[in-house]
Motif scaffolding. Structure first.
Motif, PDB file in Angstrom:
ATOM      1  N   ALA A   1      36.267   9.343  18.864  1.00 35.03           N
ATOM      2  CA  ALA A   1      37.688   9.444  19.213  1.00 35.03           C
ATOM      3  C   ALA A   1      37.890   9.465  20.728  1.00 35.03           C
ATOM      4  CB  ALA A   1      38.280  10.708  18.590  1.00 35.03           C
ATOM      5  N   ASN A   2      36.896  10.004  21.444  1.00 34.53           N
ATOM      6  CA  ASN A   2      37.028  10.080  22.904  1.00 34.53           C
ATOM      7  C   ASN A   2      36.314   8.925  23.614  1.00 34.53           C
ATOM      8  OD1 ASN A   2      38.497  12.723  23.643  1.00 34.53           O
ATOM      9  ND2 ASN A   2      37.110  13.295  21.990  1.00 34.53           N
ATOM     10  N   GLY A   3      35.873   7.947  22.829  1.00 36.58           N
ATOM     11  CA  GLY A   3      35.303   6.729  23.405  1.00 36.58           C
ATOM     12  C   GLY A   3      33.890   6.858  23.911  1.00 36.58           C
ATOM     13  N   PHE A   4      33.197   7.929  23.528  1.00 32.90           N
ATOM     14  CA  PHE A   4      31.830   8.107  24.009  1.00 32.90           C
ATOM     15  C   PHE A   4      30.807   7.576  22.989  1.00 32.90           C
ATOM     16  CE2 PHE A   4      33.764  11.730  26.409  1.00 32.90           C
ATOM     17  CZ  PHE A   4      33.480  11.240  27.679  1.00 32.90           C
ATOM     18  N   PRO A   5      29.882   6.745  23.426  1.00 34.40           N
ATOM     19  CA  PRO A   5      28.734   6.452  22.569  1.00 34.40           C
ATOM     20  C   PRO A   5      27.791   7.659  22.579  1.00 34.40           C
ATOM     21  CG  PRO A   5      28.478   5.321  24.663  1.00 34.40           C
ATOM     22  CD  PRO A   5      29.802   6.047  24.721  1.00 34.40           C
ATOM     23  N   ILE A   6      26.923   7.725  21.595  1.00 36.82           N
ATOM     24  CA  ILE A   6      25.980   8.838  21.509  1.00 36.82           C
ATOM     25  C   ILE A   6      24.588   8.347  21.876  1.00 36.82           C
ATOM     26  CG2 ILE A   6      24.937  10.576  20.012  1.00 36.82           C
ATOM     27  CD1 ILE A   6      27.356  10.417  18.245  1.00 36.82           C
ATOM     28  N   ALA A   7      23.941   9.051  22.812  1.00 31.74           N
ATOM     29  CA  ALA A   7      22.550   8.762  23.144  1.00 31.74           C
ATOM     30  C   ALA A   7      21.682   9.802  22.438  1.00 31.74           C
ATOM     31  CB  ALA A   7      22.334   8.813  24.648  1.00 31.74           C
ATOM     32  N   LEU A   8      20.865   9.323  21.520  1.00 33.32           N
ATOM     33  CA  LEU A   8      19.990  10.223  20.772  1.00 33.32           C
ATOM     34  C   LEU A   8      18.611  10.151  21.387  1.00 33.32           C
ATOM     35  CD1 LEU A   8      21.477   9.225  17.354  1.00 33.32           C
ATOM     36  CD2 LEU A   8      21.535  11.529  18.305  1.00 33.32           C
ATOM     37  N   HIS A   9      18.441  10.972  22.420  1.00 32.30           N
ATOM     38  CA  HIS A   9      17.149  11.032  23.093  1.00 32.30           C
ATOM     39  C   HIS A   9      16.224  11.913  22.273  1.00 32.30           C
ATOM     40  CE1 HIS A   9      14.090  12.177  26.009  1.00 32.30           C
ATOM     41  NE2 HIS A   9      14.464  11.139  26.741  1.00 32.30           N
ATOM     42  N   LEU A  10      14.933  11.532  22.197  1.00 30.42           N
ATOM     43  CA  LEU A  10      14.014  12.315  21.381  1.00 30.42           C
ATOM     44  C   LEU A  10      14.058  13.765  21.808  1.00 30.42           C
ATOM     45  CD1 LEU A  10      11.167  13.434  22.799  1.00 30.42           C
ATOM     46  CD2 LEU A  10      10.875  11.007  23.107  1.00 30.42           C
ATOM     47  N   GLY A  11      13.741  14.631  20.880  1.00 31.37           N
ATOM     48  CA  GLY A  11      13.652  16.029  21.248  1.00 31.37           C
ATOM     49  C   GLY A  11      14.445  16.915  20.312  1.00 31.37           C
ATOM     50  N   GLY A  12      14.546  18.162  20.717  1.00 31.54           N
ATOM     51  CA  GLY A  12      15.110  19.178  19.861  1.00 31.54           C
ATOM     52  C   GLY A  12      13.978  19.999  19.266  1.00 31.54           C
ATOM     53  N   THR A  13      14.297  21.235  18.943  1.00 28.39           N
ATOM     54  CA  THR A  13      13.289  22.070  18.293  1.00 28.39           C
ATOM     55  C   THR A  13      13.882  22.593  17.000  1.00 28.39           C
ATOM     56  OG1 THR A  13      14.044  23.956  19.565  1.00 28.39           O
ATOM     57  CG2 THR A  13      12.144  22.775  20.423  1.00 28.39           C
ATOM     58  N   SER A  14      13.725  21.772  15.976  1.00 26.79           N
ATOM     59  CA  SER A  14      14.308  22.105  14.680  1.00 26.79           C
ATOM     60  C   SER A  14      13.572  23.253  14.012  1.00 26.79           C
ATOM     61  CB  SER A  14      14.219  20.885  13.771  1.00 26.79           C
ATOM     62  OG  SER A  14      12.858  20.492  13.624  1.00 26.79           O
ATOM     63  N   GLY A  15      12.325  23.471  14.416  1.00 24.52           N
ATOM     64  CA  GLY A  15      11.478  24.388  13.669  1.00 24.52           C
ATOM     65  C   GLY A  15      10.769  23.698  12.528  1.00 24.52           C
ATOM     66  N   HIS A  16      11.187  22.477  12.182  1.00 25.69           N
ATOM     67  CA  HIS A  16      10.479  21.731  11.145  1.00 25.69           C
ATOM     68  C   HIS A  16       9.269  21.043  11.765  1.00 25.69           C
ATOM     69  CE1 HIS A  16      14.022  22.484   8.824  1.00 25.69           C
ATOM     70  NE2 HIS A  16      14.780  21.713   9.577  1.00 25.69           N
ATOM     71  N   PRO A  17       8.161  20.977  11.021  1.00 23.78           N
ATOM     72  CA  PRO A  17       6.970  20.330  11.580  1.00 23.78           C
ATOM     73  C   PRO A  17       7.245  18.877  11.972  1.00 23.78           C
ATOM     74  CG  PRO A  17       6.458  21.389   9.485  1.00 23.78           C
ATOM     75  CD  PRO A  17       7.942  21.466   9.653  1.00 23.78           C
ATOM     76  N   SER A  18       6.467  18.387  12.918  1.00 29.52           N
ATOM     77  CA  SER A  18       6.687  17.013  13.389  1.00 29.52           C
ATOM     78  C   SER A  18       6.324  15.972  12.348  1.00 29.52           C
ATOM     79  CB  SER A  18       5.904  16.701  14.660  1.00 29.52           C
ATOM     80  OG  SER A  18       5.273  17.777  15.188  1.00 29.52           O
ATOM     81  N   THR A  19       5.609  16.343  11.315  1.00 24.00           N
ATOM     82  CA  THR A  19       5.404  15.388  10.217  1.00 24.00           C
ATOM     83  C   THR A  19       5.749  16.091   8.907  1.00 24.00           C
ATOM     84  OG1 THR A  19       3.172  15.834   9.347  1.00 24.00           O
ATOM     85  CG2 THR A  19       3.315  14.702  11.481  1.00 24.00           C
ATOM     86  N   GLY A  20       6.066  15.300   7.896  1.00 22.21           N
ATOM     87  CA  GLY A  20       6.384  15.865   6.586  1.00 22.21           C
ATOM     88  C   GLY A  20       5.194  16.565   5.960  1.00 22.21           C
ATOM     89  N   GLY A  21       4.007  16.318   6.496  1.00 18.52           N
ATOM     90  CA  GLY A  21       2.802  16.956   5.987  1.00 18.52           C
ATOM     91  C   GLY A  21       2.334  18.112   6.849  1.00 18.52           C
ATOM     92  N   GLY A  22       3.178  18.595   7.747  1.00 17.95           N
ATOM     93  CA  GLY A  22       2.818  19.781   8.519  1.00 17.95           C
ATOM     94  C   GLY A  22       2.619  19.492   9.986  1.00 17.95           C
ATOM     95  N   TRP A  23       2.250  20.557  10.707  1.00 13.99           N
ATOM     96  CA  TRP A  23       2.105  20.472  12.160  1.00 13.99           C
ATOM     97  C   TRP A  23       0.790  19.806  12.526  1.00 13.99           C
ATOM     98  CZ3 TRP A  23       6.164  21.563  15.074  1.00 13.99           C
ATOM     99  CH2 TRP A  23       7.145  22.430  14.577  1.00 13.99           C
ATOM    100  N   PRO A  24       0.832  18.749  13.320  1.00 14.23           N
ATOM    101  CA  PRO A  24      -0.411  18.144  13.785  1.00 14.23           C
ATOM    102  C   PRO A  24      -1.076  18.998  14.871  1.00 14.23           C
ATOM    103  CG  PRO A  24       1.466  16.940  14.669  1.00 14.23           C
ATOM    104  CD  PRO A  24       2.025  18.032  13.805  1.00 14.23           C
ATOM    105  N   SER A  25      -2.285  18.611  15.243  1.00 15.31           N
ATOM    106  CA  SER A  25      -3.043  19.373  16.235  1.00 15.31           C
ATOM    107  C   SER A  25      -2.775  18.927  17.666  1.00 15.31           C
ATOM    108  CB  SER A  25      -4.550  19.212  15.989  1.00 15.31           C
ATOM    109  OG  SER A  25      -4.897  19.622  14.695  1.00 15.31           O
ATOM    110  N   PHE A  26      -2.528  17.652  17.854  1.00 15.47           N
ATOM    111  CA  PHE A  26      -2.649  17.066  19.191  1.00 15.47           C
ATOM    112  C   PHE A  26      -1.355  16.418  19.688  1.00 15.47           C
ATOM    113  CE2 PHE A  26      -6.806  16.541  17.031  1.00 15.47           C
ATOM    114  CZ  PHE A  26      -7.533  17.447  17.790  1.00 15.47           C
ATOM    115  N   TYR A  27      -1.215  16.411  21.004  1.00 19.19           N
ATOM    116  CA  TYR A  27      -0.171  15.582  21.612  1.00 19.19           C
ATOM    117  C   TYR A  27      -0.398  14.119  21.244  1.00 19.19           C
ATOM    118  CZ  TYR A  27       2.789  13.513  25.242  1.00 19.19           C
ATOM    119  OH  TYR A  27       3.742  12.792  25.913  1.00 19.19           O
ATOM    120  N   HIS A  28      -1.657  13.749  21.035  1.00 13.85           N
ATOM    121  CA  HIS A  28      -2.011  12.398  20.583  1.00 13.85           C
ATOM    122  C   HIS A  28      -1.317  12.053  19.263  1.00 13.85           C
ATOM    123  CE1 HIS A  28      -4.953   9.296  19.026  1.00 13.85           C
ATOM    124  NE2 HIS A  28      -4.816   8.887  20.273  1.00 13.85           N
ATOM    125  N   GLU A  29      -0.913  13.078  18.491  1.00 16.72           N
ATOM    126  CA  GLU A  29      -0.134  12.845  17.265  1.00 16.72           C
ATOM    127  C   GLU A  29       1.360  13.063  17.487  1.00 16.72           C
ATOM    128  OE1 GLU A  29      -2.276  14.778  13.706  1.00 16.72           O
ATOM    129  OE2 GLU A  29      -3.204  15.637  15.484  1.00 16.72           O
TER     130      GLU A  29
END
Lengths: 370, 355
Positions: free
Chosen positions: A199-227
């Motif tokens: 309504a106010n004419g702004f597009p939304i930028a969805l930059h990665l991030g946020g801390t939902s508390g949900h694991p980064s994968t559906g199978g749980g928290w990975p070990s590494f930044y590599h994941e």
């Protein structure tokens, strides 16, 4: 790490003559106290005593430590006079704005982090402070930089108030939402905020991030930044799936969404998958009137960084074709370690017309830039 | 009219347990009494990930008048084995037993399911083979069950789901992978979740369509975990088979995983080649569903980008509904690749089929 390796010639010296739009620039404060001047006494005291509380184990560090200091900064971006990379305007001009002839830098501040705060009143105050800081410290000093409106998606009234407050201020060009919130962004509880953006004419930028508390994968928290690093596209896929499946774009057809810092090569396959299985399960989602891929084509844009690097470099051109060249916008992610350089990010020559669209015209239209 | 498939090896079919009470004869005395005391035989422990009445989970002409799709042997013989003239078909039971929170009850149900599969399916049709269902949240008990079942060569694979409590590459799981490698059993990782966590890192989606679409995304997390943790370094003979993954997400994952690895490999110094190379050597994918692009030339490009003729395995995913008639192969695959998909690749993947 951060050793410059020129293993090929730039695509063309003229690449940056266009005056490019960089859709992901990160300004930082010199010290955390820089935000204090924009906070009330009540929240300054709160910040000093209790501090930020997001949904992760560490008080002042990310779940996954990065591979370079400062939470993953370019080693050569630390200002010689002190302060954090991205905090020194002269250096940002030298390394980014002037170096690459950037006509518009779309700021995505990763501080304040009002969206991550569990105390939503504090979160709203932090978001407002970060917005004032962007406008006054950055935009007023450097008009090439464009400000994001940070909001707290868990505090609807404050978010809408903040969006409305910034409408009409040309320093602000987009609303920034960290997609890993408490629930997928397409859920109905977030619609009033999404409606306010449109309504106010702004597009939304969805930059990665946020801390939902949900694991980064559906199978749980990975070990590494590599994941963790390659889990960003997983966020983006879930985000597209949610926005499309919930019918957000049926309800708000003029909502424009940019996915920032997730790459983009995963998008064509996701569209095929959504279409195929939608046709089996369409009775569950009768509110959809078009194929999912048609909503994607209509309402969703992607930014390039960190650009996927196919084993056969020319495959990236086919991927861009499948998404639509008019939906892809260039981004560097300055001053992060995995920043893409506009001269080298694409390892194949892009046709001139498409180059003009990708490095400039698409973003000028998307963000309604002067 | 689909391409003919006689002699093919169908790497993913789903016989269904007609009800929990069907397990009673296969439980030992303690567990039978335990189940009856709690009345568990009256409860339905079907997996939330695959509701049997959802259209995608049973083709209309494969949906029986009564009972769960896939629960009747003679129907499955006619519709899956005879219709596609398969030489072997691998039974993957998608019951919820592996997700039960009590490790002991989960293990008891899994043992009973494996013995039920043996007696009521494998013993009744020589074309059938099966995956070992395991209490996947207890690698220790799971490894014991694998050891117990592996003595029967008709068990050709270990079955787990992609979304578990902690990622499958984590070292806690290594005793299970060690047993699988030693016993020549590939690890079949099937789409689905035990829903210990939301299926997306954004939280719980509203619709089953979203859950279903998330399976392909979940597999990228599984590969990142298995590869990053060094599972294929520690177990160089181990193969994993991704089942019901959608397939066409694979090239984009390879490009991203390789890029991250080149920059971040100091964190995982045991890796001596790129994620894509590990995948081509150790990872296989069943072909249904195949999330195909609209145009034939796009499909060929995806196949070229995968750049490995050994990775794809034939499957019908019976009784799930991804194609109609006998059109079990995606249109537009090259003939030479089809031969490998139908027979050669499954035989190479499942060495127990050659016995």
């Amino acid at each position: 790490m951060n050793i410059a390796v020129a293993d090929r010639q730039p695509d063309t010296a003229r690449q940056t003559d266009l005056g490019i739009v960089d859709c992901d620039v990160h300004p930082y404060t010199k010290t955390p106290a820089d935000l204090d001047q924009f906070l009330s006494e009540r929240w300054r005291k709160h910040r000093a005593s209790i501090g930020a509380r997001s949904r992760g184990p560490f008080a002042n560090a990310p779940n996954y430590p990065r591979m370079s200091p400062g939470v993953g900064m370019r080693m050569d971006a630390w200002p010689p006079g002190g302060g954090h990379p991205g905090s020194d305007l002269a250096m940002m001009r030298e390394q980014l704005l002037d170096a690459f002839n950037v006509s518009h830098g779309m700021m995505m501040p990763l501080l304040g982090r009002g969206g991550d705060e569990r105390n939503v009143e504090f979160g709203a105050a932090l978001a407002t402070a970060a917005n004032d800081w962007e406008a006054q410290v950055w935009c007023d000093a450097e008009p090439r930089l464009k400000a994001a409106i940070q909001i707290t998606t868990e505090y609807t009234e404050a978010a809408i108030k903040e969006i409305e407050k910034r409408a009409g201020d040309r320093r602000f060009t987009h609303v920034m939402i960290p997609p890993r919130g408490l629930e997928p962004l397409g859920r109905r509880r977030y619609w009033p905020i999404l409606e306010a953006c449109a309504a106010n004419g702004f597009p939304i930028a969805l930059h990665l991030g946020g801390t939902s508390g949900h694991p980064s994968t559906g199978g749980g928290w990975p070990s590494f930044y590599h994941e963790e690093h390659p889990s960003y596209p997983q966020s983006k896929e879930a985000l597209v799936t949610s926005l499309v499946t919930e019918g957000v774009f049926e309800h708000i057809p003029n909502l424009r969404v940019a996915l920032v810092e997730g790459g983009f090569a995963w998008l064509p396959s996701l569209g095929w998958r959504l279409d195929k299985h939608y046709l089996r399960l369409r009775d569950e989602v009768p509110h959809l009137k078009m194929l999912p891929s048609e909503y994607i084509r209509q309402n969703i844009w992607v930014t390039t960084q960190p650009i996927e690097e196919p084993e056969r470099p020319e495959d990236i051109l086919a991927t861009c074709e499948w998404i639509g060249w008019d939906r892809i916008m260039f981004s560097t992610d300055y001053p992060h370690w995995d920043q893409d350089d506009p001269r080298y990010a694409f390892k194949v020559r892009i046709p001139e017309k498409e180059k003009q669209m990708l490095f400039r015209d698409n973003a000028v239209a998307f963000y309604n830039l002067d | 009219m689909g391409k003919p498939t006689p002699g093919a090896i169908d790497c993913d079919i789903h016989p269904a347990l007609p009800g929990t009470d069907a397990l009673l004869p296969y439980l030992d005395d303690y567990w039978r009494e335990h189940v009856l005391m709690r009345g568990l035989q009256r409860d339905n422990y079907n997996a939330r990930a695959f509701p049997p009445n959802a259209p995608i989970n049973a083709r209309p002409d494969w949906r029986p008048a009564k009972g769960f799709p896939g629960s009747d042997l003679s129907t499955l013989q006619t519709q899956a084995l005879d219709a596609f003239q398969t030489r072997y078909a691998i039974c993957n039971v998608l019951h919820g037993a592996p997700a039960i929170f009590s490790e002991d009850l989960s293990a008891a149900f899994c043992r009973a399911i494996n013995d039920w599969v043996k007696a009521e399916w494998l013993d009744r049709d020589p074309r059938l083979r099966a995956s070992i269902v395991v209490p996947m949240h207890s690698p220790e008990l799971a490894a014991q069950e694998v050891e117990r079942c592996a003595a029967d060569p008709r068990f050709v694979q270990v079955l787990v789901w992609e979304m578990t409590e902690i990622p499958l590459g984590r070292r806690m799981y290594w005793p299970l992978w060690r047993a699988a490698e030693r016993l020549d059993l590939p690890v079949g990782i099937h789409a689905g979740s035990s829903f210990r966590h939301p299926p997306t890192n954004l939280g719980w989606p509203s619709y089953y369509l979203e859950d279903y679409v998330s399976w392909s995304t979940g597999f990228t997390g599984v590969l990142n975990s298995l590869i990053s943790e060094g599972v294929f370094v520690e177990f160089p003979r181990l193969k994993v088979v991704l089942m019901e993954s959608g397939v066409t997400w694979l090239p984009a994952w390879m490009w991203r995983a390789n890029k991250t690895w080149r920059a971040v490999r100091a964190e995982v110094p045991w890796l001596d080649k790129s994620p894509a190379e590990y995948a081509r050597e150790h990872v296989r994918l069943t072909i249904q569903p195949f999330d195909a692009p609209p145009k034939a030339e796009q499909l060929l490009r995806i196949i070229e980008e995968i750049d490995c003729e050994d990775m794809l395995l034939f499957s019908t995913d019976y009784p799930h509904w991804h194609f109609d008639g006998d059109n079990a192969l995606p249109d537009g695959l090259p003939d030479a690749l089809i031969r490998k998909i139908l027979v050669d690749n499954p035989l190479k993947t499942y060495s127990r089929l050659q016995a």
